[in-house]
Design a protein around this motif. Structure first.
Motif, PDB file in Angstrom:
ATOM      1  N   ARG A 272      17.589   6.965 -28.371  1.00 23.12           N
ATOM      2  CA  ARG A 272      16.804   6.697 -27.155  1.00 23.12           C
ATOM      3  C   ARG A 272      15.472   7.452 -27.209  1.00 23.12           C
ATOM      4  O   ARG A 272      14.410   6.896 -26.942  1.00 23.12           O
ATOM      5  N   THR A 288      20.942   0.412 -29.183  1.00 29.53           N
ATOM      6  CA  THR A 288      22.097   1.282 -28.975  1.00 29.53           C
ATOM      7  C   THR A 288      23.407   0.589 -29.330  1.00 29.53           C
ATOM      8  O   THR A 288      24.277   1.169 -29.971  1.00 29.53           O
ATOM      9  N   CYS A 289      23.534  -0.665 -28.899  1.00 30.77           N
ATOM     10  CA  CYS A 289      24.795  -1.382 -29.102  1.00 30.77           C
ATOM     11  C   CYS A 289      24.659  -2.310 -30.318  1.00 30.77           C
ATOM     12  O   CYS A 289      23.867  -3.264 -30.290  1.00 30.77           O
ATOM     13  N   GLN A 367      30.751   5.389 -16.915  1.00 32.62           N
ATOM     14  CA  GLN A 367      29.299   5.465 -16.944  1.00 32.62           C
ATOM     15  C   GLN A 367      28.784   6.679 -17.710  1.00 32.62           C
ATOM     16  O   GLN A 367      27.633   7.041 -17.598  1.00 32.62           O
ATOM     17  N   SER A 370      25.438   6.625 -19.750  1.00 35.97           N
ATOM     18  CA  SER A 370      24.306   6.016 -19.073  1.00 35.97           C
ATOM     19  C   SER A 370      23.004   6.762 -19.329  1.00 35.97           C
ATOM     20  O   SER A 370      21.929   6.190 -19.163  1.00 35.97           O
ATOM     21  N   ARG A 378      19.664  -0.386 -17.631  1.00 39.70           N
ATOM     22  CA  ARG A 378      20.733  -0.845 -18.498  1.00 39.70           C
ATOM     23  C   ARG A 378      21.318  -2.144 -17.976  1.00 39.70           C
ATOM     24  O   ARG A 378      21.409  -2.337 -16.778  1.00 39.70           O
ATOM     25  N   THR A 380      24.873  -4.219 -18.716  1.00 35.20           N
ATOM     26  CA  THR A 380      26.140  -4.118 -19.453  1.00 35.20           C
ATOM     27  C   THR A 380      27.001  -5.351 -19.198  1.00 35.20           C
ATOM     28  O   THR A 380      26.941  -5.959 -18.130  1.00 35.20           O
ATOM     29  N   GLU A 404      18.158  -1.162 -22.077  1.00 33.94           N
ATOM     30  CA  GLU A 404      19.294  -0.821 -22.929  1.00 33.94           C
ATOM     31  C   GLU A 404      20.415  -1.796 -22.592  1.00 33.94           C
ATOM     32  O   GLU A 404      20.844  -1.871 -21.432  1.00 33.94           O
ATOM     33  N   PHE A 406      24.249  -3.379 -23.343  1.00 35.36           N
ATOM     34  CA  PHE A 406      25.570  -3.078 -23.905  1.00 35.36           C
ATOM     35  C   PHE A 406      26.461  -4.298 -23.776  1.00 35.36           C
ATOM     36  O   PHE A 406      26.563  -4.876 -22.693  1.00 35.36           O
ATOM     37  N   GLY A 411      29.282  -0.252 -20.531  1.00 35.50           N
ATOM     38  CA  GLY A 411      28.770   0.495 -21.679  1.00 35.50           C
ATOM     39  C   GLY A 411      29.858   0.905 -22.646  1.00 35.50           C
ATOM     40  O   GLY A 411      31.026   0.533 -22.498  1.00 35.50           O
TER      41      GLY A 411
END
Lengths: 530, 116
Positions: A272, A288-289, A367, A370, A378, A380, A404, A406, A411
Motif C-alpha cells: 500500500r 493487494t488481492c 475488517q 482494512s 475498499r 470487497t 483496494e 478484495f 477482505g
C-alpha cells in the motif's frame, strides 16, 4: 516430450489394460496430479478396450508434454459406420463375450469424451479407426501462471451444482457428477469454496513428506516439524486463533521449531505504502488481492494500466525472503498458486490449526486488513468488485485516486479458508467468529521490515478467454457460439454441467462438450458437429 | 471410515488382502455391473460393489486407485482376479446379496460416520 507406446492385440482380454497401466506409471513419475492422471488413464483404458473388443490389432501411443498428454489409438478393425451414434451413451456393438466380462455398456466413447479436453475420431469402414485425445495437465502454464490451487473432494460432492452458480468467471463444469475446473478461466478466488454447502472444495494438498516440506509443495498435516532455520509467514488474524496474543503466538511457533515468525500483513502495508507513490491512470487499483489482479488480467485487460506497478503482497514477501527456508500460511488459493509457482512451501489454515491447535486465542474480526491509516476506499466481495471494474471500464470513478479491491467479502481476513474450523476448508464458522469476544490489541510483527517488490515482468492480458489464437478463427467461433446459444433453451439450468447455456455453447464449439449433453436440445441433423 | 470397520459393520467378510483393510479408507460406495460405470465413478476412497468377478476389476481399481471391491450376488473371484488383487494389494470382500442390497447395507454403515 516423453512417449510411451504399446501394441494392442484384438480379442486378447488377458493382457488388456497394460497400455493404460504404463501410461499411469509414466504420469505418476513426472508428478502429474492424481485427478488428471485418473482422467487420462480412464480415457486410455476405454480406448484400449475398444481395440481389444472390436479390432484385430491396434497401437496406443501417448506423448507426454509438460502441459498435456496426447494419446493416439489406431486400430485395424471394422471401423465405425455412424460416429455420432457410437458416441451415444448406451449404444454398443460389443459381442456377447465382451458383455459377459462387464464391457459393452455403450459408455466407452462417452467416457473418453468426458475425460478428455480435446477429442477427435476418424474412422473408415472396413479399414480401421483413429482416435486422438488430449488431457491438459497445466492449463495455466500458457500464460505463466501456476495451476489453480483448488482441490475437489469427490467423496463430499453431492452434485448440487451450486459451485457452477458461484463461480464468477464460469470456470467450473460438472462432468458425471464431478466438478472440473477450466484452469485457464479460474482466478483462484474463493467463491466456489464459499458456495459449496458440502465443504467439497478446498485448498489443494500434495502428498507430504514425513517432516518438513518440499519446495513448492503444499504442506500437509502429516508434516511433523519444519526444517531447521525455517521462517513461517502467516496472516496475523490466524495467529490470534492459537494464542491469546500475537506475541504469545510467535513464542509458541518459535518453540515448535520456526526460526522466525512474520506477519503477512506487513507486506500488505508495504505494498500500500509503495503503491501510493505512483500515480497511474485514475483510479489506481492496488494489487493487494491476487485474485482481483487475475480477474483484471483475464477479463478487464483494458484496466491493467490502472494496477499499481508493484508486486502483490504475497509476491513481494516471496521475493524478499527468497533463498531461505520458508513456509507460508495462505489466506486463499490465489496466494497458494502464486507461491507454489515460485517454489515456496504453502500451508493451509486448516493444516496450521491442526498442527498448532485452535481455541486458545480469539478470532480477529474480518475488517482487520482494512488498513485505515492509508485511507484507501475498499470494495470487497467479487460481485461488487466486478461492478466496480465495469464502472471504471465505463469511464466512471476518475475522481477516485486509489481503490483496494478484495475478492472475498470483508477482505482477506474473511476468506473462507481462514474462517474454517471444521473438517473442511469451507467450514461455516462465521457465526462462531461473530460470537467470540473481541481480541486484545495485537503486537507489532517482530523482525524483518517488509518491502514491496517491483514487478518481475509487466502485467499483460491473460489469453485464457480467447476463443482462438487467430482472430479470424476466433470471430468464426464466436458466431457459432452465438448461433448455438440461440438454439439452446436459455434456461441456464446447469443440467448439462455448464453454468449457463452460453457456457455450454462455448464448450461445444471449443470441443469440451457435445450438444447431446443438454437434455433439452433436439437437433439430430447437426448432432456432434463441432 | 476404515475398511475393516466398514466391513465389520456391514457384516461382509474380507476374502483377499484383509490386512490392507486396516489402513484403507472408504468414504463412498459405488455399485455397478459395467466396467465403464465403475471406471467413471471410482475414486481413491470408493468401495466398488459389483456382481462381476474377473481380472478387469483389478485394472479398474488400479487405474482409479480404489482400495477395495466387494463381489456381490454370491459370486466368487476367479483365479486371475485373486492373483491380480494379490499383486496390487487390492482388498476383496464378498456379499451374498445382490449389488443394490449390498450397496445399501454398506451405505447405511457408512452413514454412521458421514460417508456417502
Amino acid at each position: 516430450m516423453d512417449t510411451c507406446a504399446c501394441h494392442i492385440t484384438g480379442g486378447n482380454f488377458d493382457s488388456a489394460g497394460e497400455a493404460s497401466s504404463l501410461l499411469k506409471e509414466a504420469l505418476k513419475r513426472i508428478g502429474v496430479e492424481p485427478e488428471l492422471i485418473r482422467r487420462a488413464v480412464i480415457a486410455a483404458y476405454e480406448a484400449e478396450m475398444n481395440v481389444v473388443i472390436h479390432a484385430r490389432r491396434g497401437r496406443l501411443e501417448a506423448r507426454i508434454a509438460p502441459d498435456r498428454v496426447e494419446v493416439e489409438v489406431d486400430d485395424e478393425g471394422p471401423g465405425i459406420p455412424d460416429i455420432p451414434r457410437a458416441m451415444t451413451e448406451g449404444y454398443s456393438t460389443a459381442p456377447p463375450e465382451a458383455r459377459a466380462l462387464g464391457f459393452g455398456a455403450g459408455m466407452g466413447l462417452p467416457n473418453i469424451r468426458r475425460c478428455a479436453d480435446e477429442l477427435s475420431l476418424e474412422s473408415s469402414v472396413g479399414k480401421g479407426t483413429r482416435l486422438r485425445f488430449t488431457v491438459l495437465l497445466r492449463g495455466g502454464q500458457e500464460h505463466g501462471e501456476s495451476a489453480v490451487g483448488l482441490e475437489f473432494l469427490r467423496e463430499r460432492c453431492t452434485d448440487c451444482r451450486l459451485c457452477l452458480r458461484a463461480c464468477p468467471t464460469s470456470a467450473l463444469r460438472v462432468r458425471r457428477g464431478w466438478p472440473l475446473v477450466l484452469e485457464h478461466l479460474c482466478i483462484n478466488c474463493t467463491e466456489c469454496i464459499r458456495g459449496c454447502p458440502a465443504g467439497a472444495i478446498s485448498l489443494r494438498h500434495s502428498p507430504g513428506a514425513a517432516a518438513g516440506a518440499q519446495a513448492g509443495s503444499i504442506v500437509g498435516a502429516q508434516h511433523a516439524a519444519p526444517l531447521p532455520e525455517t521462517t513461517l509467514v502467516l496472516p496475523k488474524a490466524l495467529a490470534a486463533r492459537i494464542a491469546e496474543s500475537p506475541a504469545r503466538a510467535v513464542a509458541l511457533l518459535r518453540a515448535r521449531g520456526y526460526r522466525r515468525v512474520l506477519w503477512l500483513d506487513a507486506w500488505r502495508d508495504a505494498v500500500r505504502r509503495e503503491a501510493l507513490r505512483f500515480s497511474p491512470t485514475r483510479p489506481m487499483i492496488l494489487p493487494t488481492c491476487p485474485a482481483v489482479v487475475a480477474l483484471i488480467e483475464s477479463r478487464y485487460a483494458a484496466l491493467i494500466p490502472h494496477l499499481a506497478p508493484v508486486a502483490s503482497p504475497i509476491e513481494s514477501m516471496a521475493a524478499q525472503l527468497a533463498g531461505e527456508p520458508l513456509e507460508v500460511v495462505v489466506s486463499c488459493p490465489a496466494e497458494a498458486a502464486a507461491l507454489v509457482a515460485r517454489g515456496v512451501s504453502v500451508m493451509s489454515p486448516k493444516t496450521f490449526l491442526s498442527r498448532f491447535g485452535e481455541g486458545a486465542g480469539h478470532a480477529l474480526p474480518p475488517q482487520t486488513d482494512s488498513a485505515p491509516e492509508f485511507q484507501i476506499p475498499r470494495v470487497t466481495g467479487i460481485a461488487d468488485v466486478i461492478r466496480t471494474l465495469e464502472s471504471i471500464e465505463d469511464g466512471h470513478m476518475g475522481d477516485v485516486p486509489a481503490l483496494e479491491l478484495f475478492a472475498c467479502p470483508g477482505g482477506c481476513a474473511a476468506s473462507p479458508l481462514l474462517r474454517s474450523t471444521g473438517a473442511g476448508e469451507a467450514g461455516t464458522a462465521g457465526s462462531e467468529i461473530a460470537d467470540r469476544p473481541a481480541p486484545p490489541p495485537p503486537d507489532d510483527s517482530p523482525g524483518t521490515i517488509a518491502v514491496a517488490s517491483p514487478l518481475r515482468a509487466p502485467r499483460a492480458p491473460r489469453p485464457g478467454i480467447r476463443l482462438d489464437k487467430e482472430m479470424a478463427e476466433a470471430i468464426r467461433k464466436l458466431g457459432r457460439i452465438d448461433e448455438l446459444t440461440r438454439a439452446l433453451p436459455g434456461t441456464d439450468c446447469g443440467l448439462c454441467g455448464a453454468p449457463t447455456c452460453r457456457a455450454m455453447a462455448e464448450d461445444v464449439v471449443l470441443g469440451r462438450a457435445v450438444r447431446r449433453d443438454c437434455p433439452y436440445f433436439h437437433d439430430d441433423s447437426k448432432e456432434e458437429s463441432r | 471410515m476404515r475398511l475393516s470397520k466398514l466391513a465389520a459393520l456391514a457384516g461382509l467378510p474380507l476374502t483377499a488382502n484383509a490386512q490392507k483393510a486396516e489402513t484403507a479408507e472408504v468414504r463412498r460406495v459405488c455399485a455397478a455391473n459395467r466396467i465403464s460405470e465403475l471406471l467413471s465413478e471410482a475414486a481413491p476412497t470408493t468401495l466398488l460393489v459389483t456382481a462381476l468377478a474377473n481380472r478387469h476389476l483389478a485394472h479398474v481399481a488400479e487405474l482409479t486407485e480404489s482400495p477395495a471391491i466387494c463381489l456381490a450376488g454370491g459370486v466368487a473371484p476367479d483365479a486371475a482376479l485373486l492373483e491380480a488383487a494379490g499383486a496390487r494389494g487390492l482388498v476383496l470382500l464378498t456379499s451374498p446379496e445382490d449389488p443394490a442390497r449390498t450397496a445399501d447395507r454398506l451405505y447405511r454403515a457408512l452413514q454412521s460416520e458421514g460417508g456417502t
